[in-house]
Scaffold this active site. Sequence first.
Site, PDB file in Angstrom:
ATOM      1  N   ARG A 159      40.654  -7.010 -14.012  1.00  0.00           N
ATOM      2  CA  ARG A 159      41.522  -8.238 -14.327  1.00  0.00           C
ATOM      3  C   ARG A 159      42.569  -7.640 -15.444  1.00  0.00           C
ATOM      4  O   ARG A 159      43.697  -7.994 -15.355  1.00  0.00           O
ATOM      5  CB  ARG A 159      40.926  -9.322 -14.559  1.00  0.00           C
ATOM      6  N   TYR A 178      45.477 -10.616  -6.513  1.00  0.00           N
ATOM      7  CA  TYR A 178      44.237  -9.945  -6.267  1.00  0.00           C
ATOM      8  C   TYR A 178      43.614  -9.903  -7.398  1.00  0.00           C
ATOM      9  O   TYR A 178      44.009 -10.330  -8.626  1.00  0.00           O
ATOM     10  CB  TYR A 178      44.375  -8.509  -5.376  1.00  0.00           C
ATOM     11  N   GLU A 179      42.084  -9.757  -7.390  1.00  0.00           N
ATOM     12  CA  GLU A 179      41.323  -9.859  -8.644  1.00  0.00           C
ATOM     13  C   GLU A 179      41.137 -11.240  -9.168  1.00  0.00           C
ATOM     14  O   GLU A 179      41.172 -11.546 -10.370  1.00  0.00           O
ATOM     15  CB  GLU A 179      41.469  -8.886  -9.754  1.00  0.00           C
ATOM     16  N   GLY A 180      41.113 -12.039  -8.007  1.00  0.00           N
ATOM     17  CA  GLY A 180      41.086 -13.566  -8.467  1.00  0.00           C
ATOM     18  C   GLY A 180      42.461 -14.244  -8.649  1.00  0.00           C
ATOM     19  O   GLY A 180      43.187 -13.902  -9.622  1.00  0.00           O
ATOM     20  N   GLN A 230      42.070 -17.671 -12.349  1.00  0.00           N
ATOM     21  CA  GLN A 230      42.137 -17.421 -13.501  1.00  0.00           C
ATOM     22  C   GLN A 230      42.079 -18.496 -14.529  1.00  0.00           C
ATOM     23  O   GLN A 230      41.572 -18.679 -15.657  1.00  0.00           O
ATOM     24  CB  GLN A 230      43.187 -16.471 -13.981  1.00  0.00           C
TER      25      GLN A 230
END
Lengths: 595, 595
Positions: free
Chosen positions: A296, A440-442, A447
Amino acid sequence: MPSYKAPVEDVLFILNDVLGFQRQSNLKGFADASPDVVEAVLTEGAKLAEEVLAPLNAVGDREGCTRQADGSVTTPKGYRAGYDAYAKGGWMGLSVPEEFGGQGLPHTLNTAIQEFASGANLALSMYPGLTQGAMAALLVHGSDEQKATYLPKMVEGAWTGTMNLTEPHCGTDLGLLKTKAVPNGDGSYSLTGTKIFISAGEHDLSENIVHLVIARIEGAPAGTKGISLFVVPKFLVNPDGSLGARNGVSCGSIEHKMGIHGNSTCVMNYDGATGWLVGQENRGLNAMFVMMNEARLAVGVQGLGQSEVAYQNAVAYAKDRLQGRALTGAKAPDKAADPIIVHPDVRRTLMGIRAFNEAARALMLWTALQADIGHRSEDAAERQRAEDHMGLMTPVVKAVLTDKGFANAVEAQQMFGGHGYIEEWGMSQFVRDARIAMIYEGANGIQAMDLIGRKLPKDGGRAMMGFLAEVQTFVKDHGEDEGLKPFVGPLQAGLNDLQGATMWFMQNAFSKPDNAGAGATDYLHLLGLVALGYMWARIAKAALASQAEAASDRMADKLVVGRFFMERMLPETALRLVRIKAGSETTMALAAEAF
Amino acid sequence: MPSYKAPVEDVLFILNDVLGFQRQSNLKGFADASPDVVEAVLTEGAKLAEEVLAPLNAVGDREGCTRQADGSVTTPKGYRAGYDAYAKGGWMGLSVPEEFGGQGLPHTLNTAIQEFASGANLALSMYPGLTQGAMAALLVHGSDEQKATYLPKMVEGAWTGTMNLTEPHCGTDLGLLKTKAVPNGDGSYSLTGTKIFISAGEHDLSENIVHLVIARIEGAPAGTKGISLFVVPKFLVNPDGSLGARNGVSCGSIEHKMGIHGNSTCVMNYDGATGWLVGQENRGLNAMFVMMNEARLAVGVQGLGQSEVAYQNAVAYAKDRLQGRALTGAKAPDKAADPIIVHPDVRRTLMGIRAFNEAARALMLWTALQADIGHRSEDAAERQRAEDHMGLMTPVVKAVLTDKGFANAVEAQQMFGGHGYIEEWGMSQFVRDARIAMIYEGANGIQAMDLIGRKLPKDGGRAMMGFLAEVQTFVKDHGEDEGLKPFVGPLQAGLNDLQGATMWFMQNAFSKPDNAGAGATDYLHLLGLVALGYMWARIAKAALASQAEAASDRMADKLVVGRFFMERMLPETALRLVRIKAGSETTMALAAEAF
């Protein structure tokens, strides 16, 4: 053709003058990172980014990746050489411990290099980027045997890594995942299922691909408590380290995406693929979270990278393009028109991007330094403070740097008028590439929920109280400093808004969780603004100190850019607070069918 | 596959209940636009958009246009049939006077249809859209012979139109243009030069293409005062109206763009092409401005169209996609997870887009109605008021609706997580297509300069004073109305900010024009916010009146959506004011080389 210049000088200033990087020399690996070494590493990294990676950016976008009939994936022309230069330069293992072939240098330096690489060529930088993420998980959770088997090869770049989380029906909600792992009786497992959106899932850059895969062991509890992490190499590894049989994992198709065309985004099919448990059974999500935090932060860095390269090219265009005359009279009377950089609205745009980039770079490096302290300090209290900071700032760096990074790429594109919309000018690619980082990555909404639901209340709110206290202390300590007045006053106002919002959540969100959800994104950006404002205040302090020693235009300009941020950008905190305090009533009032 | 549903019901509500469209029945053409006719026109237009244009949207993006070796351009599969349906339905001439084969209906209706068409398929809708723009210029400035020659064929759709302004070295600054026109001695001119970014410049949809071209007559004064407008048909027209020889104009290449792939964006080469003067010599820019105002409003409408279609598809996904559980407990306990529309952050996004769209639609239709009044009223004072409104709101509608339209498409894409980034889901196309609207017909920064430099000071600020007074009157008249309190209070606050900003410019910008330039974009958005807030207040008034007659969920929901706007979106005016008052000092302080 767009170009890229790595901001080496700015990174050095932030590390040395703002963050006091050299004060950490008692930490493991920092002693080796003397000022000379740091400068040499950054200079070499800049060269790689500027001379090797950047020239491959446009071709990667144009050609994209191709899946062949046999399931192999061909990367764009030149990518192999670019990847090899990255690997052979030793960049993959820059902060990996020396026992596995790495250089053991601080992760902070690696983060600076990540900005350079992703700014120069986001799609190509993802192949090493994912490898570093996979190495991080193996370092923390892998067995000694797994580390010995995989890490040296990955450090070398001979093997790359991936993260396999998402399935067609589950992205955010990993509790729904279906990929199954059946014990083979010999300590290995047989994995079956389909993973999607697997970046670098299959390609022609490395001899082997080390997939980290989450799956559910037969009979495991439902939901997130029944998820385990496995390592599944594309080619099985013989006891002597050589490559053995092809494993039962293959790329079913690749996606046709808006951007990052040079990265292969794969549907990965696991058909009884052999895998080995990493870490404990049913504790896969915990292991994955290690990887996710690093990933992240790295994605936030990508947002900054795209913002920076888009800015640089917009500046070049604004100095070159002649159109109209300055409002205050011709500035280039010998030419048919003035360069558009004379126009206040163009300046406003460029200043806004720059004022963000410089503070974001400081925030990124500050957070990376906390990661190093969290991992390497021998003082438990110091480690705790650093880990608090990391946890709190991870969603902020990820979401704010990518939201603004994308918005800035769009603003930079706008400078070009119609040319910005034409692919050959390259600005469209920056916009299209930057767009993925918000997802991406949440996705960034996740977040915000992570911040509000997990990071904020954790340990009784200790991390947030620590941050508020730190900023407040700075304001108190420097309130009477004449040169810092344009910074300290606005910072206090922003801090008040952040405190007000935090208080409002304490009073209104525990009883009515929708109030937290409805205000989460605004809160994340409010915290981000204050963090960036705090960075500017610290940059200004360093610049003033530097000016006191020897006046320089560069430091004088920094103070102007910082004041631009304080005057025009930080006051957005008040709007964020208004929105948070509006609560969730109108947000949630409509029936779902009414949409 | 994305889908599109034209917002017929909402347009009818705005026309009938909010704007009192039927009260204008004394205007020419409005008597024919009875409620039945309006509903029938909108319903048929919706059908065209939903059933013919929308299904061609994705294929147009995938295939794009192809320039053949002979310089002809092939449009995507199905475009010809789609275009024919548009033309044969009589849509091209909806508001063109009946003497030229049109239907003479209000332009307001045409604007509603433009939203439907551009929401369904922006790239395809541009072919008729540019034709309508070219017809508008010919109607006002063309000779009787030119009108008779070109308009009936264009109304029919047999011939299409284009606008040729930009050249490689001049977009915004048309004074720099080089295309030359040499008199042939027979009343015609010979045009030579290169034009770029010519939408629909060459294609296979019509028998002839009527280019409107600005050029400099040999010996004309330098700068914008030496520009004339010409009509240059692709095929010369014989006296009997049949097509004659090919003219010396050809497509040199087409651009590879970020979006609107289905529209051919051409480099047009004029090699001694025969053209005829439209309007007076050296008064070409004035003639062009007529076309530009219409075109700028139409581009604003495109921004709304993309925002609406992106919203609709995000809603469908949010109702369908199962992921996670509501913060307040499971809403679909029988399923593995809740649909994501239960999550407050998803709601916040959807509500924000909707709250913008409905007010933007009202602002667009209100402005179009003023265009009709300005063109058709027999009362000079009424015409002046209408033209004041048009002039003031044209840059606002263009820039605010496209800036927010694009931002909303991005927000809607975000709802899809990773799927939003994959082309086959269609959300990327909405983002890529919406992006152009911020750029063409005057990049949005230029709109801000037009507002601040031209529209605001014009006639001693009469237009702005008229707008401020109108909103103030509404607030005064409805201040005591209980149901309107959530609207009137915030509207007054926004109005105060707008008045404050206007005052600040009066005091600070005349002496220092950079202060105006540095605040222009913020001022444009501030005015846009207040205009949208005013629209919501008027919508709320109409909804409350409707509720008083018969309660309906639809009207109750409108009041909620409007409150969402007033609570969360309108307060942005305060931030805009802060930025404006920051002035231009930090914006302009750096030397150009310091960037």
